[in-house]
Write a protein that holds these residues in place. Structure first.
Motif, PDB file in Angstrom:
ATOM      1  N   VAL A  62     -13.289   1.863   7.646  1.00 19.34           N
ATOM      2  CA  VAL A  62     -12.558   0.783   7.517  1.00 19.34           C
ATOM      3  C   VAL A  62     -13.024  -0.030   5.904  1.00 19.34           C
ATOM      4  O   VAL A  62     -12.390   0.129   4.977  1.00 19.34           O
ATOM      5  N   ALA A  63     -14.439   0.067   5.989  1.00 21.65           N
ATOM      6  CA  ALA A  63     -15.023  -0.756   4.833  1.00 21.65           C
ATOM      7  C   ALA A  63     -14.759   0.250   3.593  1.00 21.65           C
ATOM      8  O   ALA A  63     -14.578  -0.200   2.470  1.00 21.65           O
ATOM      9  N   GLN A  64     -15.370   1.620   3.784  1.00 22.30           N
ATOM     10  CA  GLN A  64     -15.094   2.360   2.882  1.00 22.30           C
ATOM     11  C   GLN A  64     -13.837   2.328   2.021  1.00 22.30           C
ATOM     12  O   GLN A  64     -13.577   2.471   0.951  1.00 22.30           O
ATOM     13  N   ALA A  65     -12.734   2.590   3.101  1.00 17.49           N
ATOM     14  CA  ALA A  65     -11.484   2.716   2.428  1.00 17.49           C
ATOM     15  C   ALA A  65     -11.023   1.327   1.711  1.00 17.49           C
ATOM     16  O   ALA A  65     -10.243   1.416   0.451  1.00 17.49           O
ATOM     17  N   ALA A  66     -11.533   0.130   2.242  1.00 16.77           N
ATOM     18  CA  ALA A  66     -10.971  -0.865   1.599  1.00 16.77           C
ATOM     19  C   ALA A  66     -11.759  -1.072   0.221  1.00 16.77           C
ATOM     20  O   ALA A  66     -11.153  -1.796  -0.609  1.00 16.77           O
ATOM     21  N   THR A  67     -13.129  -0.550   0.097  1.00 22.11           N
ATOM     22  CA  THR A  67     -13.737  -0.474  -0.987  1.00 22.11           C
ATOM     23  C   THR A  67     -13.222   0.477  -2.159  1.00 22.11           C
ATOM     24  O   THR A  67     -13.040  -0.010  -3.252  1.00 22.11           O
ATOM     25  N   HIS A  68     -13.060   1.581  -1.760  1.00 19.46           N
ATOM     26  CA  HIS A  68     -12.600   2.902  -2.598  1.00 19.46           C
ATOM     27  C   HIS A  68     -11.194   3.001  -2.842  1.00 19.46           C
ATOM     28  O   HIS A  68     -10.852   3.566  -3.520  1.00 19.46           O
ATOM     29  N   GLY A  69     -10.482   2.762  -1.570  1.00 20.18           N
ATOM     30  CA  GLY A  69      -8.854   2.877  -1.589  1.00 20.18           C
ATOM     31  C   GLY A  69      -8.148   1.811  -1.806  1.00 20.18           C
ATOM     32  O   GLY A  69      -7.069   1.874  -2.273  1.00 20.18           O
ATOM     33  N   SER A  70      -8.859   0.662  -1.362  1.00 18.84           N
ATOM     34  CA  SER A  70      -8.216  -0.755  -1.324  1.00 18.84           C
ATOM     35  C   SER A  70      -6.911  -0.579  -0.681  1.00 18.84           C
ATOM     36  O   SER A  70      -6.743  -0.709   0.618  1.00 18.84           O
ATOM     37  N   TYR A  71      -6.036  -0.148  -1.587  1.00 20.54           N
ATOM     38  CA  TYR A  71      -4.629  -0.207  -0.976  1.00 20.54           C
ATOM     39  C   TYR A  71      -3.936   1.102  -1.849  1.00 20.54           C
ATOM     40  O   TYR A  71      -3.444   1.025  -2.874  1.00 20.54           O
ATOM     41  N   LEU A  72      -3.669   2.254  -1.014  1.00 22.81           N
ATOM     42  CA  LEU A  72      -3.017   3.338  -1.476  1.00 22.81           C
ATOM     43  C   LEU A  72      -2.059   3.621  -0.602  1.00 22.81           C
ATOM     44  O   LEU A  72      -2.254   3.738   0.589  1.00 22.81           O
ATOM     45  N   HIS A  73      -0.571   3.623  -1.038  1.00 14.51           N
ATOM     46  CA  HIS A  73       0.433   3.634  -0.016  1.00 14.51           C
ATOM     47  C   HIS A  73       0.963   4.874   0.248  1.00 14.51           C
ATOM     48  O   HIS A  73       0.718   6.192  -0.522  1.00 14.51           O
ATOM     49  N   SER A  74       2.152   4.950   1.193  1.00 12.44           N
ATOM     50  CA  SER A  74       2.983   6.045   1.090  1.00 12.44           C
ATOM     51  C   SER A  74       4.419   5.899   0.969  1.00 12.44           C
ATOM     52  O   SER A  74       5.146   6.687   1.591  1.00 12.44           O
ATOM     53  N   PHE A  75       4.658   5.116   0.082  1.00 11.34           N
ATOM     54  CA  PHE A  75       5.847   4.490  -0.439  1.00 11.34           C
ATOM     55  C   PHE A  75       6.291   5.645  -1.607  1.00 11.34           C
ATOM     56  O   PHE A  75       6.081   5.068  -2.479  1.00 11.34           O
ATOM     57  N   ARG A  76       7.001   6.384  -1.437  1.00 13.98           N
ATOM     58  CA  ARG A  76       7.541   7.400  -2.496  1.00 13.98           C
ATOM     59  C   ARG A  76       6.197   8.247  -3.070  1.00 13.98           C
ATOM     60  O   ARG A  76       6.314   8.489  -4.239  1.00 13.98           O
ATOM     61  N   PHE A  77       4.864   7.815  -2.540  1.00 16.14           N
ATOM     62  CA  PHE A  77       3.905   8.496  -2.943  1.00 16.14           C
ATOM     63  C   PHE A  77       2.984   8.928  -1.800  1.00 16.14           C
ATOM     64  O   PHE A  77       3.629   8.627  -0.448  1.00 16.14           O
TER      65      PHE A  77
END
Ligand SMILES: Cc1ncc(COP(=O)(O)O)c(C=O)c1O
Length: 423
Positions: A62-77
């Motif tokens: 969770v920490a890794q994704a919050a740091t490196h991905g922060s917020y990457l969504h699945s909404f038309r992406f």
């Protein structure tokens, strides 16, 4: 005590602001509350912390994704966290039968999405008249408007204007009622949605009932949806409770253990047959959520699946369940108030008799839950007893400790004159 700004769920305003009900931290299988008490958690959070609190691998992901991905969504992406989580989840569900995963953010919303999915599927197959969704009396599918409509307990749906016109409820494990409904309305039924083990009272569907649900699905053409929100991730002795069914459901809903409770997430896993209908028409399902399928929850899902494997949690949980079973059977044998046990795996209800041999009343249940809490454990209130939902990772000593607390709680219900805890 301090009544602050928070409006907590499902408790009377007169009891808000109670420090003994305000959690501060949790580790392993214990929760510390704001009044300084530390108690054994026999509720796995809300049936979702299957691997215990503070799992470091999931926290790191969770920490890794919050740091490196922060917020990457699945909404038309798409995002790579979501792709990986979908693949990881599909691998445990079975890629022979299941094709795709739609992410969501909770159990109720997953039920909403599933209702859209099944109706849209039939429309794509040229059967738009199939718009009824059938669920079981006594079931719980969440409190969003769709999930609340499906929920088969009367929790005040009418007062909230929940529209149940396209929902039918039938009695669980009553094969005759199922057959009658199919004979009468089979051509309008889009899906039958069931909890493999009804969470309220932990009532398992019988083998005969499941066989008939599957046979009638194949014969009459409805889709079968397993709401495995609570009964996944090893809760009942297999990865998903529906994996022991004589035929696999067309749609499988997962949440709770999906992230070990760390971040909100759920998944709607569906079959090749359903996926083919959508891809064949290049059809878009109108369901999307800002937080569904975003990087942080998806990282947690991949880590939770990996931890289930590393810890051999399904097998480990079966051992906990066996010890719990033996202790519960012993308690029913010995204690005058313990009348029976239902459920499967680490998903159990101890039924408790009330005064005069009647079922324990709701105030009696609240009293019992309080007495067990004072003895040192948090348990879930059941319909006429208490639900024991330990993490799969409990030690033998923790099972024994829990049972000591449960017995102390039962003893506290005995009339004062009776010798404590024995017939
Ligand atoms: C079988 C089932 N479905 C749906 C839900 C609703 O989940 P949520 O509270 O995440 O909306 C629950 C919650 O207990 C559940 O047990």
């Amino acid at each position: 005590m301090s009544t602050g700004a928070l409006w907590p769920y499902l408790i009377a305003p007169s009891t808000h602001g109670n420090d003994s009900q305000c959690a501060v931290s949790a580790k392993g299988h214990r929760i510390t509350f704001a009044d300084g008490s530390e108690v054994l958690d026999a509720d796995s959070g809300l049936w979702n912390v299957n691997l215990g609190y503070g799992n470091e691998a999931i926290a790191a992901a969770v920490a890794q994704a919050a740091t490196h991905g922060s917020y990457l969504h699945s909404f038309r992406f798409e995002n790579t966290y979501a792709r990986k989580a979908a693949g990881d989840l599909l691998a445990v569900c079975g890629t022979g039968h299941y094709a795709r995963v739609l992410f969501s953010s909770g159990g109720g919303v997953a039920n909403d999405a599933a209702m859209k999915l099944v109706r849209h599927y039939h429309a794509l197959r040229g059967r738009p008249e199939r718009n009824l969704v059938v669920a079981l009396r006594g079931s719980f599918h969440g409190l969003t408007f769709g999930g609340f409509a499906l929920t088969g307990e009367d929790l005040g749906q009418r007062a909230y204007g929940v529209d149940q016109r396209l929902i039918r409820h039938i009695t669980p494990n009553d094969v005759g009622e199922l057959r009658t409904l199919i004979a009468r309305s089979g051509r309008q039924i889009a899906a039958v949605v069931v909890e493999p083990v009804l969470g309220t009272g932990t009532v398992p569907l019988t083998d005969d009932y499941l066989a008939e649900l599957v046979r009638l699905r194949d014969e009459s053409g409805y889709l079968l949806v397993a709401d495995a929100v609570a009964t996944g991730f090893g809760r009942t002795g297999t990865f998903f409770a529906s994996q022991t069914w004589p035929g696999q459901p067309d749609v499988l809903l997962s949440s709770k253990g999906l992230t070990n409770g760390t971040v909100p997430a759920s998944a709607v896993v569906f079959s090749h047959e359903i996926a083919d209908a959508f891809t064949g028409h290049d059809a878009i399902l109108t369901h999307a959520e800002t937080q569904g399928g975003s990087s942080v929850p998806c990282a947690a899902i991949s880590a939770a699946v990996a931890e289930m494997h590393r810890l051999d949690a399904v097998v480990v949980g079966r051992r906990v369940a066996a010890r719990l079973d033996a202790a519960l059977d012993d308690l029913v044998e010995r204690h005058p108030l313990a009348t029976g046990v239902t459920g499967r795996g680490c998903f159990r209800t101890l039924h408790v008799g009330g005064p005069g041999g009647h079922r324990l009343s709701p105030p009696g249940v609240a009293h019992l839950v309080g007495a067990i809490r004072r003895a040192g454990a948090v348990v879930h209130p059941g319909p006429a007893g208490v639900q024991l939902v330990p993490s799969l990772t409990y030690s033998d000593a923790e099972v024994d400790e829990l049972m000591t607390c449960v017995e102390a709680g039962l003893d506290a219900l005995l009339p004062a004159a009776r010798p404590a805890g024995r017939r």
